[in-house]
Motif scaffolding. Structure first.
Motif, PDB file in Angstrom:
ATOM      1  N   LEU A   1     -31.993  15.212  33.334  1.00 51.49           N
ATOM      2  CA  LEU A   1     -32.381  14.080  34.170  1.00 51.49           C
ATOM      3  C   LEU A   1     -32.923  14.589  35.496  1.00 51.49           C
ATOM      4  O   LEU A   1     -32.357  15.508  36.086  1.00 51.49           O
ATOM      5  CB  LEU A   1     -31.183  13.171  34.440  1.00 51.49           C
ATOM      6  CG  LEU A   1     -30.489  12.555  33.228  1.00 51.49           C
ATOM      7  CD1 LEU A   1     -29.265  11.770  33.664  1.00 51.49           C
ATOM      8  CD2 LEU A   1     -31.446  11.669  32.461  1.00 51.49           C
TER       9      LEU A   1
ATOM     10  N   THR B   1     -25.651   7.628  33.691  1.00 52.33           N
ATOM     11  CA  THR B   1     -25.399   6.542  32.739  1.00 52.33           C
ATOM     12  C   THR B   1     -26.677   6.042  32.067  1.00 52.33           C
ATOM     13  O   THR B   1     -26.601   5.303  31.080  1.00 52.33           O
ATOM     14  CB  THR B   1     -24.736   5.350  33.445  1.00 52.33           C
ATOM     15  OG1 THR B   1     -25.613   4.852  34.473  1.00 52.33           O
ATOM     16  CG2 THR B   1     -23.413   5.763  34.079  1.00 52.33           C
ATOM     17  N   VAL B   2     -27.851   6.442  32.571  1.00 51.70           N
ATOM     18  CA  VAL B   2     -29.108   5.880  32.054  1.00 51.70           C
ATOM     19  C   VAL B   2     -29.344   6.209  30.583  1.00 51.70           C
ATOM     20  O   VAL B   2     -29.695   5.312  29.800  1.00 51.70           O
ATOM     21  CB  VAL B   2     -30.294   6.325  32.930  1.00 51.70           C
ATOM     22  CG1 VAL B   2     -31.626   5.917  32.298  1.00 51.70           C
ATOM     23  CG2 VAL B   2     -30.174   5.722  34.324  1.00 51.70           C
TER      24      VAL B   2
ATOM     25  N   ASP C   1     -27.225   3.906  28.606  1.00 53.80           N
ATOM     26  CA  ASP C   1     -27.696   2.520  28.680  1.00 53.80           C
ATOM     27  C   ASP C   1     -28.862   2.280  27.730  1.00 53.80           C
ATOM     28  O   ASP C   1     -28.918   1.257  27.028  1.00 53.80           O
ATOM     29  CB  ASP C   1     -28.127   2.183  30.114  1.00 53.80           C
ATOM     30  CG  ASP C   1     -26.955   2.137  31.084  1.00 53.80           C
ATOM     31  OD1 ASP C   1     -25.807   2.023  30.618  1.00 53.80           O
ATOM     32  OD2 ASP C   1     -27.199   2.225  32.303  1.00 53.80           O
ATOM     33  N   LEU C   2     -29.814   3.227  27.692  1.00 46.92           N
ATOM     34  CA  LEU C   2     -30.953   3.087  26.792  1.00 46.92           C
ATOM     35  C   LEU C   2     -30.492   3.140  25.333  1.00 46.92           C
ATOM     36  O   LEU C   2     -30.962   2.362  24.494  1.00 46.92           O
ATOM     37  CB  LEU C   2     -31.976   4.203  27.062  1.00 46.92           C
ATOM     38  CG  LEU C   2     -32.618   4.221  28.451  1.00 46.92           C
ATOM     39  CD1 LEU C   2     -33.515   5.437  28.596  1.00 46.92           C
ATOM     40  CD2 LEU C   2     -33.388   2.941  28.705  1.00 46.92           C
TER      41      LEU C   2
ATOM     42  N   VAL D   1     -36.183   3.492  37.353  1.00 41.59           N
ATOM     43  CA  VAL D   1     -35.342   3.363  36.158  1.00 41.59           C
ATOM     44  C   VAL D   1     -35.546   1.995  35.509  1.00 41.59           C
ATOM     45  O   VAL D   1     -35.609   1.882  34.274  1.00 41.59           O
ATOM     46  CB  VAL D   1     -33.863   3.595  36.512  1.00 41.59           C
ATOM     47  CG1 VAL D   1     -32.967   3.262  35.310  1.00 41.59           C
ATOM     48  CG2 VAL D   1     -33.641   5.037  36.939  1.00 41.59           C
ATOM     49  N   ASP D   2     -35.672   0.955  36.316  1.00 40.65           N
ATOM     50  CA  ASP D   2     -35.923  -0.380  35.761  1.00 40.65           C
ATOM     51  C   ASP D   2     -37.251  -0.418  35.011  1.00 40.65           C
ATOM     52  O   ASP D   2     -37.364  -1.068  33.961  1.00 40.65           O
ATOM     53  CB  ASP D   2     -35.940  -1.431  36.883  1.00 40.65           C
ATOM     54  CG  ASP D   2     -34.571  -1.634  37.505  1.00 40.65           C
ATOM     55  OD1 ASP D   2     -33.558  -1.396  36.807  1.00 40.65           O
ATOM     56  OD2 ASP D   2     -34.511  -2.017  38.688  1.00 40.65           O
TER      57      ASP D   2
ATOM     58  N   VAL E   1     -31.627   9.996  39.200  1.00 43.31           N
ATOM     59  CA  VAL E   1     -31.398   9.183  38.002  1.00 43.31           C
ATOM     60  C   VAL E   1     -29.933   9.325  37.598  1.00 43.31           C
ATOM     61  O   VAL E   1     -29.448  10.435  37.361  1.00 43.31           O
ATOM     62  CB  VAL E   1     -32.319   9.609  36.841  1.00 43.31           C
ATOM     63  CG1 VAL E   1     -32.006   8.816  35.589  1.00 43.31           C
ATOM     64  CG2 VAL E   1     -33.778   9.418  37.235  1.00 43.31           C
ATOM     65  N   ASP E   2     -29.242   8.216  37.511  1.00 39.06           N
ATOM     66  CA  ASP E   2     -27.808   8.238  37.225  1.00 39.06           C
ATOM     67  C   ASP E   2     -27.544   8.724  35.804  1.00 39.06           C
ATOM     68  O   ASP E   2     -28.332   8.462  34.888  1.00 39.06           O
ATOM     69  CB  ASP E   2     -27.223   6.833  37.410  1.00 39.06           C
ATOM     70  CG  ASP E   2     -25.712   6.848  37.460  1.00 39.06           C
ATOM     71  OD1 ASP E   2     -25.151   7.105  38.531  1.00 39.06           O
ATOM     72  OD2 ASP E   2     -25.089   6.622  36.396  1.00 39.06           O
TER      73      ASP E   2
ATOM     74  N   ARG F   1     -36.659   1.197  31.666  1.00 35.02           N
ATOM     75  CA  ARG F   1     -35.923   0.277  30.789  1.00 35.02           C
ATOM     76  C   ARG F   1     -36.864  -0.795  30.225  1.00 35.02           C
ATOM     77  O   ARG F   1     -36.774  -1.165  29.057  1.00 35.02           O
ATOM     78  CB  ARG F   1     -34.776  -0.382  31.562  1.00 35.02           C
ATOM     79  CG  ARG F   1     -33.587   0.529  31.828  1.00 35.02           C
ATOM     80  CD  ARG F   1     -32.387  -0.307  32.241  1.00 35.02           C
ATOM     81  NE  ARG F   1     -31.222   0.517  32.506  1.00 35.02           N
ATOM     82  CZ  ARG F   1     -30.782   0.845  33.713  1.00 35.02           C
ATOM     83  NH1 ARG F   1     -31.440   0.398  34.783  1.00 35.02           N
ATOM     84  NH2 ARG F   1     -29.721   1.584  33.867  1.00 35.02           N
TER      85      ARG F   1
END
Length: 309
Positions: free
Chosen positions: A129, A136-137, A140-141, A106-107, A133-134, A110
Motif C-alpha cells: 500500500l 483496512t482498504v 474492505d474491497l 480511496v473513495d 492508505v489505511d 472504491r
C-alpha cells in the motif's frame, strides 16, 4: 494499489563494493496486480488492472493493457531486480512508494471497484500500500466483492493481511514468511502450513493458498488440504512467480467450485513458468504445458479440532 516501474539489470555476477557494467536493462510497467493481469492475458483470460498511479503511469498502462487507475500518486516507485547470468541469482530492491495526500483517493478507487462488480467473475487484491492508505482498504474491497458473490483472492502482507484474514469467504495467498507472521506458527513443512492455515479456515476464510517457493504450494480449505510441487526446483528469477500463481488461482475460482488438486497443479506449473522469465508478469507457456503432467499433488491430513470446553 502501489504500482511500480519494474527495472531489471542483467549482470554476469554481482559483487558488493565495486562498479559493474550492466549487460542489459529492461523496464516495464509493473506491480503485483499488473503482473497478475498480464499473466491472465497470456492465459487467454480478460483482466482489467486498477489502483493508484500518477497521470503518466495511468496513461501508459491504459495504452498497453486494460487499465483504469486513479491518478492520485505524486510519483510511481521503481522495483529493481539484479539478475546474474552466471548462476541465475536474482536480487531485488523495492522502493517504498509515494504518499497519497489526495483526500478522496480511496473513495474514488472504491467507486471504480463498485462500478465493475456487476461484470466481475473474480477479483485479486494484491501488493503493498502507498503511504496514506489505511491497511483496512484491501479487506474492505474484498468484503464488498465477496458479498456480491465474486471469488476474491487477497495477496497482501503485514497489518493489511491480518485485517483481510477477518473477511469471511476470502482466499488468502501468503508466502511462508507472511503466513508465519500472521499466525505465529513456524511453517517450514506442509503439515505445519496446514496447522497454521487451518485456524484461519475455521475462522471463516474460504481457503489459504500458501506459496512456499521451491517447496511448491499448499492449499487448505474446509474440504481438505493438499500440497503440490515440481519434481525438481527451477533456477531463475522468482519475482512475479507468486503473481503467476495468483492468476492461475483466480482463473480457476472464476469458473465455479474448483477441483483443488487440479487448481494446485495449474498454479505450480504457471508459477514455475514465470521463474524462467527474467522479468515479472510473463510466463513461458510451452514450459507450463510441459511441466503440468509432472506436478506431484499430495493430500494432507487436516488437524483434529480440539473439543470445546
Amino acid at each position: 494499489m502501489n504500482p511500480a516501474y519494474d527495472m531489471t539489470y542483467r549482470l554476469e555476477r554481482l559483487e558488493r563494493g565495486r562498479a559493474h557494467r550492466v549487460l542489459a536493462v529492461e523496464q516495464r510497467l509493473g506491480g503485483k496486480g499488473i503482473n497478475v493481469a498480464r499473466v491472465l492475458s497470456q492465459l487467454g483470460t480478460y483482466a482489467c488492472a486498477t489502483g493508484f498511479a500518477d497521470h503518466t503511469f495511468a496513461a501508459a498502462a491504459a495504452a498497453e493493457f486494460p487499465a483504469d487507475f486513479v491518478p492520485a500518486l505524486p510519483w510511481v516507485r521503481r522495483t529493481v531486480v539484479i539478475s546474474e547470468s552466471r548462476d541465475g541469482t536474482a536480487t531485488g530492491l523495492w522502493e517504498p512508494g509515494a504518499y497519497i495526500h489526495e483526500l478522496h483517493a480511496v473513495d474514488r478507487l472504491r467507486d471504480r471497484i463498485e462500478f465493475l462488480l456487476p461484470e466481475l467473475k473474480g477479483l485479486v487484491v494484491s501488493g503493498s500500500l502507498p503511504g496514506g492508505v489505511d491497511e483496512t482498504v484491501p479487506a474492505d474491497l474484498a468484503r464488498a466483492a465477496v458479498a456480491a458473490g465474486i471469488p476474491t483472492v487477497c495477496d497482501v502482507d503485514g497489518p493489511a493481511l491480518k485485517v483481510a484474514a477477518t473477511v469471511p469467504g476470502i482466499v488468502l495467498m501468503p508466502n511462508q514468511d507472511e503466513l508465519e507472521r500472521l499466525t505465529g506458527v513456524v511453517a517450514e513443512r506442509p503439515e505445519a502450513v496446514v496447522s497454521a492455515a487451518g485456524a484461519l479456515v475455521d475462522a471463516g476464510v474460504r481457503a489459504v493458498v500458501a506459496t512456499l517457493g521451491a517447496a511448491g504450494i499448499v492449499a487448505v480449505t474446509s474440504d481438505g488440504a493438499w500440497s503440490a510441487s515440481l519434481p525438481e526446483p527451477l533456477a531463475g528469477n522468482p519475482t512475479g512467480a507468486g503473481d503467476a500463481a495468483s492468476a492461475a488461482v483466480i482463473r480457476a475460482l472464476a469458473t465455479g467450485d474448483p477441483d483443488w488438486p487440479t487448481l494446485l497443479t495449474d498454479a505450480v506449473a504457471t508459477s514455475a513458468a514465470a521463474v524462467v522469465i527474467p522479468v515479472a508478469g510473463e510466463i513461458d507457456m510451452t514450459l507450463r504445458d510441459r511441466l503440468t503432467p509432472t506436478i506431484r499433488v499430495t493430500a494432507l491430513d487436516m488437524p483434529t479440532p480440539e473439543p470445546r470446553p
